[in-house]
Design a protein around this motif. Structure first.
Motif, PDB file in Angstrom:
ATOM      1  N   ASN A 171       0.843  -1.185   0.000  1.00  0.00           N
ATOM      2  CA  ASN A 171       0.000   0.000   0.000  1.00  0.00           C
ATOM      3  C   ASN A 171       0.885   1.244   0.000  1.00  0.00           C
ATOM      4  O   ASN A 171       1.765   1.385   0.851  1.00  0.00           O
ATOM      5  N   ARG A 172       0.658   2.127  -0.953  1.00  0.00           N
ATOM      6  CA  ARG A 172       1.506   3.306  -1.112  1.00  0.00           C
ATOM      7  C   ARG A 172       1.549   4.154   0.162  1.00  0.00           C
ATOM      8  O   ARG A 172       2.614   4.618   0.579  1.00  0.00           O
ATOM      9  N   GLU A 173       0.427   4.348   0.792  1.00  0.00           N
ATOM     10  CA  GLU A 173       0.377   5.178   1.996  1.00  0.00           C
ATOM     11  C   GLU A 173       1.183   4.558   3.134  1.00  0.00           C
ATOM     12  O   GLU A 173       1.836   5.273   3.901  1.00  0.00           O
ATOM     13  N   ILE A 174       1.134   3.233   3.234  1.00  0.00           N
ATOM     14  CA  ILE A 174       1.922   2.549   4.261  1.00  0.00           C
ATOM     15  C   ILE A 174       3.417   2.736   4.002  1.00  0.00           C
ATOM     16  O   ILE A 174       4.192   3.001   4.926  1.00  0.00           O
ATOM     17  N   ILE A 175       3.816   2.605   2.745  1.00  0.00           N
ATOM     18  CA  ILE A 175       5.224   2.780   2.387  1.00  0.00           C
ATOM     19  C   ILE A 175       5.687   4.200   2.692  1.00  0.00           C
ATOM     20  O   ILE A 175       6.758   4.408   3.275  1.00  0.00           O
ATOM     21  N   LEU A 176       4.878   5.193   2.320  1.00  0.00           N
ATOM     22  CA  LEU A 176       5.245   6.587   2.583  1.00  0.00           C
ATOM     23  C   LEU A 176       5.367   6.849   4.082  1.00  0.00           C
ATOM     24  O   LEU A 176       6.267   7.579   4.523  1.00  0.00           O
ATOM     25  N   ALA A 177       4.476   6.262   4.863  1.00  0.00           N
ATOM     26  CA  ALA A 177       4.544   6.418   6.318  1.00  0.00           C
ATOM     27  C   ALA A 177       5.818   5.784   6.872  1.00  0.00           C
ATOM     28  O   ALA A 177       6.453   6.340   7.787  1.00  0.00           O
ATOM     29  N   GLU A 178       6.219   4.644   6.321  1.00  0.00           N
ATOM     30  CA  GLU A 178       7.449   3.994   6.771  1.00  0.00           C
ATOM     31  C   GLU A 178       8.672   4.821   6.414  1.00  0.00           C
ATOM     32  O   GLU A 178       9.626   4.901   7.195  1.00  0.00           O
ATOM     33  N   LEU A 179       8.651   5.442   5.246  1.00  0.00           N
ATOM     34  CA  LEU A 179       9.778   6.296   4.845  1.00  0.00           C
ATOM     35  C   LEU A 179       9.906   7.482   5.798  1.00  0.00           C
ATOM     36  O   LEU A 179      11.018   7.863   6.176  1.00  0.00           O
ATOM     37  N   ALA A 180       8.772   8.055   6.186  1.00  0.00           N
ATOM     38  CA  ALA A 180       8.787   9.172   7.137  1.00  0.00           C
ATOM     39  C   ALA A 180       9.335   8.713   8.485  1.00  0.00           C
ATOM     40  O   ALA A 180      10.094   9.439   9.146  1.00  0.00           O
ATOM     41  N   ARG A 181       8.975   7.498   8.897  1.00  0.00           N
ATOM     42  CA  ARG A 181       9.465   6.956  10.168  1.00  0.00           C
ATOM     43  C   ARG A 181      10.979   6.751  10.126  1.00  0.00           C
ATOM     44  O   ARG A 181      11.686   7.034  11.098  1.00  0.00           O
ATOM     45  N   ILE A 182      11.473   6.273   8.995  1.00  0.00           N
ATOM     46  CA  ILE A 182      12.921   6.051   8.847  1.00  0.00           C
ATOM     47  C   ILE A 182      13.668   7.378   8.971  1.00  0.00           C
ATOM     48  O   ILE A 182      14.690   7.465   9.655  1.00  0.00           O
ATOM     49  N   ARG A 183      13.162   8.417   8.311  1.00  0.00           N
ATOM     50  CA  ARG A 183      13.815   9.729   8.392  1.00  0.00           C
ATOM     51  C   ARG A 183      13.819  10.255   9.824  1.00  0.00           C
ATOM     52  O   ARG A 183      14.785  10.870  10.273  1.00  0.00           O
ATOM     53  N   LYS A 184      12.731  10.016  10.538  1.00  0.00           N
ATOM     54  CA  LYS A 184      12.612  10.525  11.907  1.00  0.00           C
ATOM     55  C   LYS A 184      13.537   9.800  12.870  1.00  0.00           C
ATOM     56  O   LYS A 184      14.211  10.425  13.696  1.00  0.00           O
ATOM     57  N   GLN A 185      13.604   8.451  12.759  1.00  0.00           N
ATOM     58  CA  GLN A 185      14.393   7.687  13.728  1.00  0.00           C
ATOM     59  C   GLN A 185      15.834   7.448  13.289  1.00  0.00           C
ATOM     60  O   GLN A 185      16.689   7.126  14.105  1.00  0.00           O
ATOM     61  N   GLY A 186      16.100   7.598  11.975  1.00  0.00           N
ATOM     62  CA  GLY A 186      17.465   7.473  11.483  1.00  0.00           C
ATOM     63  C   GLY A 186      17.911   6.065  11.173  1.00  0.00           C
ATOM     64  O   GLY A 186      19.104   5.820  10.962  1.00  0.00           O
ATOM     65  N   TYR A 187      16.988   5.136  11.079  1.00  0.00           N
ATOM     66  CA  TYR A 187      17.329   3.760  10.708  1.00  0.00           C
ATOM     67  C   TYR A 187      16.066   3.039  10.252  1.00  0.00           C
ATOM     68  O   TYR A 187      14.944   3.531  10.438  1.00  0.00           O
ATOM     69  N   CYS A 188      16.254   1.856   9.656  1.00  0.00           N
ATOM     70  CA  CYS A 188      15.145   1.044   9.149  1.00  0.00           C
ATOM     71  C   CYS A 188      15.258  -0.373   9.709  1.00  0.00           C
ATOM     72  O   CYS A 188      16.343  -0.945   9.730  1.00  0.00           O
TER      73      CYS A 188
END
Length: 258
Positions: A171-188
């Motif tokens: 789901n595109r929205e889920i992916i975009l939310a995960e990308l935002a989370r990665i930027r915020k926390q600094g890791y994946c």
């Protein structure tokens, strides 16, 4: 016409000509044809094609030299080699400390490309392959995608993302939310998104100007990666990525990503 070994003769000949130009800049078509063992007419056609692609250029005396495109390739190749040279001891130390497989990936077009790896000696481990490519919207390669501009992100997330496992985000929205989370926390942290029972932890590597040029990734079997161990790996991966970034000239005070 391709040979049985999948090589393309015209490409081989063009590369021979290119290397001849590199070895002896400003040579004319007659000399280059003689040095590469091809007819003058064929050499001229190949040289003309490469000139149109800016791989080579003609000088005032109608000799040939390397063109602007080769300068770009040379700078890119040199930066990648320097990156691997700088990263190797960091990869080895990280691998030794986590006893799991470590990879260094860069952005290559709309894919993540593995350019270096280090694997532990234990029998059961994740096998990495230098040169292997991964899509950017699933698994630890999302670390690279998270720091790209919106146009690039849109290019890399298809309307109907392919599902590799039950955990692949489609789901595109889920992916975009995960990308935002990665930027915020600094890791994946990726749990079985590309391969079942595989956990990956990745952190971005920054260049001097604050752009993300690579990601450092640890991949391990899920059964060995409990929450307490996961937190330990996250700390080691992020600190190792930071060390590599500082080695490339990045400063903590610099802007992170785009």
């Amino acid at each position: 016409m391709e040979n049985s070994d999948y090589s393309v003769n015209s490409v081989v000949k063009a590369f021979e000509l290119l290397m001849a130009v590199a070895r002896k800049p400003h040579a004319g078509v007659t000399e280059l044809a003689r040095n590469t063992g091809m007819t003058k007419s064929r050499a001229f056609r190949l040289l003309h094609t490469m000139e149109q692609c800016r791989v080579i250029a003609r000088d005032a005396g109608n000799g040939y030299r390397l063109g602007a495109a080769m300068l770009v390739l040379g700078i890119t190749a040199n930066s990648q080699i320097d990156l691997v040279k700088l990263a190797d001891p960091i990869l080895e130390e990280l691998c030794e400390r986590v006893t799991e497989t470590v990879q260094l990936r860069i952005l290559d077009g709309i894919e993540a490309l593995c350019i270096a790896k280090c694997e532990p000696s234990r029998d059961l481990r994740v096998h990495a392959v230098v040169g292997r490519r991964r899509l950017l919207y699933a698994g630890s390669p999302k670390t690279l995608l998270a720091y790209q501009d919106q146009h690039m992100i849109d290019r890399c997330i298809p309307p109907c993302p392919e599902k590799f496992t039950q955990n692949t985000p489609t789901n595109r929205e889920i992916i975009l939310a995960e990308l935002a989370r990665i930027r915020k926390q600094g890791y994946c942290v990726s749990r079985g998104e590309v391969s079942d029972q595989l956990v990956s932890i990745a952190a971005p590597v920054f260049a001097m100007d604050g752009t993300v040029i690579a990601s450092l990734n640890v991949a391990a079997p899920a059964f060995r990666t409990h929450e307490s161990e996961l937190e330990h790996i996250i700390r080691l991966v992020t600190s190792s990525a930071e060390r590599l970034s500082i080695g490339l000239g990045w400063q903590k005070s610099a802007p992170m990503g785009k």
